[in-house]
Design an enzyme around this catalytic site. Structure first.
Site, short mmCIF file in Angstrom:
data_model
loop_
_atom_site.label_atom_id
_atom_site.label_comp_id
_atom_site.label_asym_id
_atom_site.label_seq_id
_atom_site.Cartn_x
_atom_site.Cartn_y
_atom_site.Cartn_z
CE1 TYR A 68 40.74 58.15 81.48
CE2 TYR A 68 43.14 57.96 81.39
CZ TYR A 68 41.96 58.57 80.97
OH TYR A 68 42.02 59.60 80.06
CG ASP A 165 45.67 50.29 80.27
OD1 ASP A 165 46.87 50.63 80.29
OD2 ASP A 165 44.73 51.07 80.09
CE LYS A 193 49.98 57.18 82.71
NZ LYS A 193 49.53 58.52 82.40
#
Ligand code: PMP
Length: 359
Positions: A68, A165, A193
């Protein structure tokens, strides 16, 4: 951090905190020679892809099934159908125009044959290969030995750029992220995050020669909230905690996560429930299955899902709410007592649900 509130939040120019955070990130993650800040992982991914396309003069992007990289039109892609060896990306959301994914190819994760075939098929057309270096968004699936190295070698051979990522793995699986753990250096990386411990900050960075094109302006990366003061103050404070005692916090998180994984394995074994746990520790996945290993997203999605739902329900009855699906995270607030309490609950939950789980 609270003091930063009095200093103003969004500035038109650069400010010291950006440099202070950048220096800390670069020390922790050496591939991040230089970097830019924004607010969400999705937009940092978008910037990384744009930088790669500009630098290579190519449009092609290769991504992997189940990974994702945010919800934007140009990268969000549907799961591969069973038996599909990879190919053009298809939209994963209503309202997403297929044309936005025109240059994007999806490959199965950990599939060396599909990788080799794509390398031949797409020669000279790929700007970037983007991946979660440890897949966390569909099961937790590390790269098989040699897989990341093969992707790196393909990029080097073909003149494509490798984007990691690390929005989930960064500042979580270790101070230097998954790239340190796995020993593979990307050209560009994206973080989000954990870096600001809950505040909205993302980072795109890597090779200076690539980022220079943004600084000089032919490649546009804009955003009202880029370099937001409170988010950066949170990141500076977070990074200072993470580097203390030579990175003790990440090590503790890993140790505590592994202890939890082991405790869950033993609890399941005692109840006669077959489980598979995979992951570095701070993040891991629990499947109810007797498979010895899960290496691709297709299995990760489908194996033991109903049994896991029953187990999760039995855990809720004992006061422990699990994420649906099987992924587990630890954070710095979790103590050894929480781990012990969770293992105890799992022992009872596995036992209570054993008949339903295995039946
Ligand atoms: N990349 C990865 C690996 C992610 O897990 C996420 C968020 N789950 C994103 C990108 C997108 O980040 P955001 O939600 O901040 O846009």
């Amino acid at each position: 951090m609270v003091a930063s509130l009095a200093r103003g939040q969004t500035f038109g120019g650069q400010h010291l905190l950006e440099i202070e955070v950048a220096e800390r990130v670069r020390t922790a993650v050496p591939s991040m020679e230089t970097m830019r800040f924004s607010s969400s992982g999705s937009e940092a991914v978008h910037a990384a892809i744009r930088i790669a396309r500009a630098a290579t003069g190519r449009w092609g992007v290769v991504r992997f099934d189940g990974h994702y990289h945010g919800w934007l039109d140009t990268i969000h892609a549907a799961a591969l159908e069973p038996g599909d060896a990879g190919g053009p990306a298809r939209p994963a959301s209503l309202g997403q125009p297929p044309e936005a994914l025109r240059h994007v190819t999806v490959l199965p994760w950990n599939d060396m044959a599909a990788l080799d075939a794509a390398a031949r098929r797409l020669r000279g057309r790929v700007a970037a290969v983007i991946l979660e270096p440890i897949l966390c968004n569909t099961g937790v699936i590390p790269p098989r030995p040699g897989f990341l190295e093969a992707v790196r070698a393909w990029c080097d051979r073909d003149g494509a750029l490798l984007i990691f990522d690390e929005v989930i793995t960064g500042f979580r699986v270790g101070l230097g992220g998954a790239q340190e753990l796995l020993g593979v250096r990307p050209d560009l990386s994206v973080f989000g995050k954990a870096i600001a411990n809950g505040f909205p900050l993302s980072v795109v960075g890597g090779r200076r020669d690539l980022l220079d094109a943004v600084a000089d302006n032919p490649v546009v990366h804009a955003g009202t909230f880029n370099g937001h003061v409170t988010a950066l103050a949170a990141a500076r404070a977070t990074l200072d905690v993470l580097v203390a005692d030579d990175g003790a916090l990440c090590r503790d998180l890993t140790a505590r996560g592994r202890a939890l994984m082991q405790g869950l394995r033993e609890a399941a074994r005692a109840a006669g429930v077959p489980v598979l746990l995979q992951g570095p520790g701070p993040v891991f996945h629990l499947w109810i299955t007797d498979l010895p290993e899960i290496t691709d997203a297709r299995h990760a999605r489908t194996v033991g899902t109903r049994a896991y739902a029953r187990f999760a329900l039995a855990m809720v009855r004992r006061g422990i709410r699990l994420m649906p699906g099987g992924r587990w995270y630890l954070c710095a607030a979790h103590t050894d007592a929480h781990v012990a309490q969770t293992i105890q609950a799992a022992r009872d939950a596995f036992a209570e649900a054993a008949v339903a789980l295995t039946g």
